[in-house]
Enzyme design. Structure first.
Site, PDB file in Angstrom:
ATOM      1  N   HIS A  12       0.822  -1.229   0.000  1.00 41.66           N
ATOM      2  CA  HIS A  12       0.000   0.000   0.000  1.00 41.66           C
ATOM      3  C   HIS A  12       0.853   1.275   0.000  1.00 41.66           C
ATOM      4  O   HIS A  12       0.465   2.283   0.577  1.00 41.66           O
ATOM      5  CB  HIS A  12      -0.989  -0.036   1.169  1.00 41.66           C
ATOM      6  CG  HIS A  12      -0.358  -0.082   2.538  1.00 41.66           C
ATOM      7  ND1 HIS A  12      -0.926  -0.768   3.594  1.00 41.66           N
ATOM      8  CD2 HIS A  12       0.776   0.479   3.040  1.00 41.66           C
ATOM      9  CE1 HIS A  12      -0.174  -0.612   4.667  1.00 41.66           C
ATOM     10  NE2 HIS A  12       0.859   0.150   4.358  1.00 41.66           N
ATOM     11  N   HIS A  59      -1.715   4.368   9.941  1.00 42.29           N
ATOM     12  CA  HIS A  59      -0.347   4.835  10.217  1.00 42.29           C
ATOM     13  C   HIS A  59      -0.393   6.070  11.106  1.00 42.29           C
ATOM     14  O   HIS A  59      -0.009   7.168  10.687  1.00 42.29           O
ATOM     15  CB  HIS A  59       0.374   5.134   8.916  1.00 42.29           C
ATOM     16  CG  HIS A  59       0.464   3.967   7.971  1.00 42.29           C
ATOM     17  ND1 HIS A  59      -0.601   3.502   7.238  1.00 42.29           N
ATOM     18  CD2 HIS A  59       1.506   3.169   7.644  1.00 42.29           C
ATOM     19  CE1 HIS A  59      -0.224   2.474   6.498  1.00 42.29           C
ATOM     20  NE2 HIS A  59       1.056   2.247   6.719  1.00 42.29           N
ATOM     21  N   HIS A 194      10.203  -3.659   3.793  1.00 42.79           N
ATOM     22  CA  HIS A 194      10.575  -2.238   3.757  1.00 42.79           C
ATOM     23  C   HIS A 194      10.846  -1.727   5.162  1.00 42.79           C
ATOM     24  O   HIS A 194      10.282  -2.193   6.136  1.00 42.79           O
ATOM     25  CB  HIS A 194       9.546  -1.353   3.046  1.00 42.79           C
ATOM     26  CG  HIS A 194       8.158  -1.261   3.631  1.00 42.79           C
ATOM     27  ND1 HIS A 194       7.311  -2.327   3.777  1.00 42.79           N
ATOM     28  CD2 HIS A 194       7.440  -0.186   4.054  1.00 42.79           C
ATOM     29  CE1 HIS A 194       6.138  -1.918   4.256  1.00 42.79           C
ATOM     30  NE2 HIS A 194       6.199  -0.628   4.452  1.00 42.79           N
TER      31      HIS A 194
HETATM   32  C1  DHB Z   1       5.706   3.984   2.728  1.00 48.19           C
HETATM   33  C2  DHB Z   1       4.715   3.991   3.709  1.00 48.19           C
HETATM   34  C3  DHB Z   1       4.051   2.832   4.019  1.00 48.19           C
HETATM   35  O1  DHB Z   1       3.038   2.802   4.942  1.00 48.19           O
HETATM   36  C4  DHB Z   1       4.361   1.637   3.412  1.00 48.19           C
HETATM   37  O2  DHB Z   1       3.713   0.543   3.826  1.00 48.19           O
HETATM   38  C5  DHB Z   1       5.337   1.612   2.438  1.00 48.19           C
HETATM   39  C6  DHB Z   1       6.005   2.795   2.094  1.00 48.19           C
HETATM   40  C7  DHB Z   1       6.414   5.243   2.382  1.00 48.19           C
HETATM   41  O3  DHB Z   1       6.176   6.267   3.035  1.00 48.19           O
HETATM   42  O4  DHB Z   1       7.198   5.225   1.437  1.00 48.19           O
HETATM   43 FE    FE Z   2       2.375   1.000   5.523  1.00 50.98          FE
END
Ligand code: DHB
Ligand code: FE
Length: 280
Positions: A12, A59, A194
């Protein structure tokens, strides 16, 4: 009776939403990603769910450290996009399905001992809206109703992967026991590997992501028994979001059929992953 039609797992990443909102999906940077998503869009357009249950994480938008439900479900009739600091995304609000959402709550709490938080009013951030945009593009109204199912993956202690898998199994029992003739899909969002902060910011672990993509169809029990320490080490701090895909996988039968699998690096500073699964 309600019919479960399948599940989708998708990252996402917020910049994917920005690419859609700003008409950049055919730019050289983005085209490979959106080409890889097309079969999932075709699948959901043909399957025509009446309702999608979107398993996502907030978030620190609607919820924050003052209040962090482990699992929460939206029972309202509308969910507006949250302003995450750059104005709300130019997308429609989601229409909820209060009757079905309350049935899910009743079934989870009274039959399956999942004491989920019940949320009347909530805005939804990129964790939910980016997967909707990926699946449905830029319609005036979303083509189906949406039930947000929010999972805490940001504040310690997060639920285990196994608990998420069991929640998915309980959600399937709730879908199967709902009287009205509606078609229901479950979206699991977040991941893949990530990490957005600290010394390891930018971490991408492709072999580990591929292991998850492969295991989701054929061996979800092994994935469900992975602990947070391994996830943090291998997938990065934000990579822990992948446990939400196990809610979607738990809603499927033991034997699942892989409809579409796609993986692409990079999407912003992360890996992008996508799966479409049906009951075998
Ligand atoms: C980013 C934010 C997110 O919540 C994620 O799951 C992946 C990438 C970002 O800020 O790049
Ligand atoms: Fe995220």
């Amino acid at each position: 009776m309600a019919e479960f039609i399948g599940g989708v797992g998708t990252s996402h990443v917020p910049s994917i939403g920005a690419a859609i909102d700003h008409g950049k999906t055919q730019d050289p940077y983005w085209k490979p990603l959106f080409d890889g998503v097309k079969p999932a869009r075709d699948w959901i357009e043909a399957a025509k769910p009446d309702v999608v249950i979107v398993v996502y994480n907030d978030h620190a938008s609607r919820f924050g450290l003052d209040m962090t439900p482990t699992f929460a479900i939206g029972v309202g009739d509308q969910f507006a996009p949250h302003d995450e600091g750059y104005g709300p995304r130019p997308i429609p609000s989601c229409q909820g399905d209060p009757a079905f959402a309350w049935h899910l709550v009743e079934s989870l709490v009274l039959k399956d001992e999942f004491d989920i938080a019940i949320v009347g009013e909530m805005s939804v951030d990129h964790g939910l809206t980016v997967p909707l945009s990926l699946m449905f593009g830029q319609p005036q109204q979303w083509p189906c109703r949406v039930i947000p199912l929010c999972v805490n993956v940001i504040q310690y202690p997060q639920p285990t992967a196994l608990r998420c898998f069991k929640l998915g199994q309980a959600i399937r029992r709730a879908i199967d026991s709902y009287g009205p003739d509606i078609k229901v899909a479950v979206l699991g969002t977040g991941g893949m590997s990530h990490q957005l902060q600290g010394e390891r910011a930018g971490l991408i672990n492709t072999p580990y992501d591929q292991r998850w993509l492969a295991g989701m169809a054929s061996d979800p029990h092994s994935l469900a028994n992975i602990g947070h320490t391994e996830l943090l080490r291998e997938a990065g701090s934000e990579g822990l979001e992948i446990i939400m895909w196990l809610v979607m996988r738990g809603a499927l039968n033991e034997a699942a059929r892989l409809v579409h699998r796609f993986y692409h690096v990079p999407a912003s500073n992360t890996a992008y992953g996508l799966l479409v699964l049906e009951d075998a």
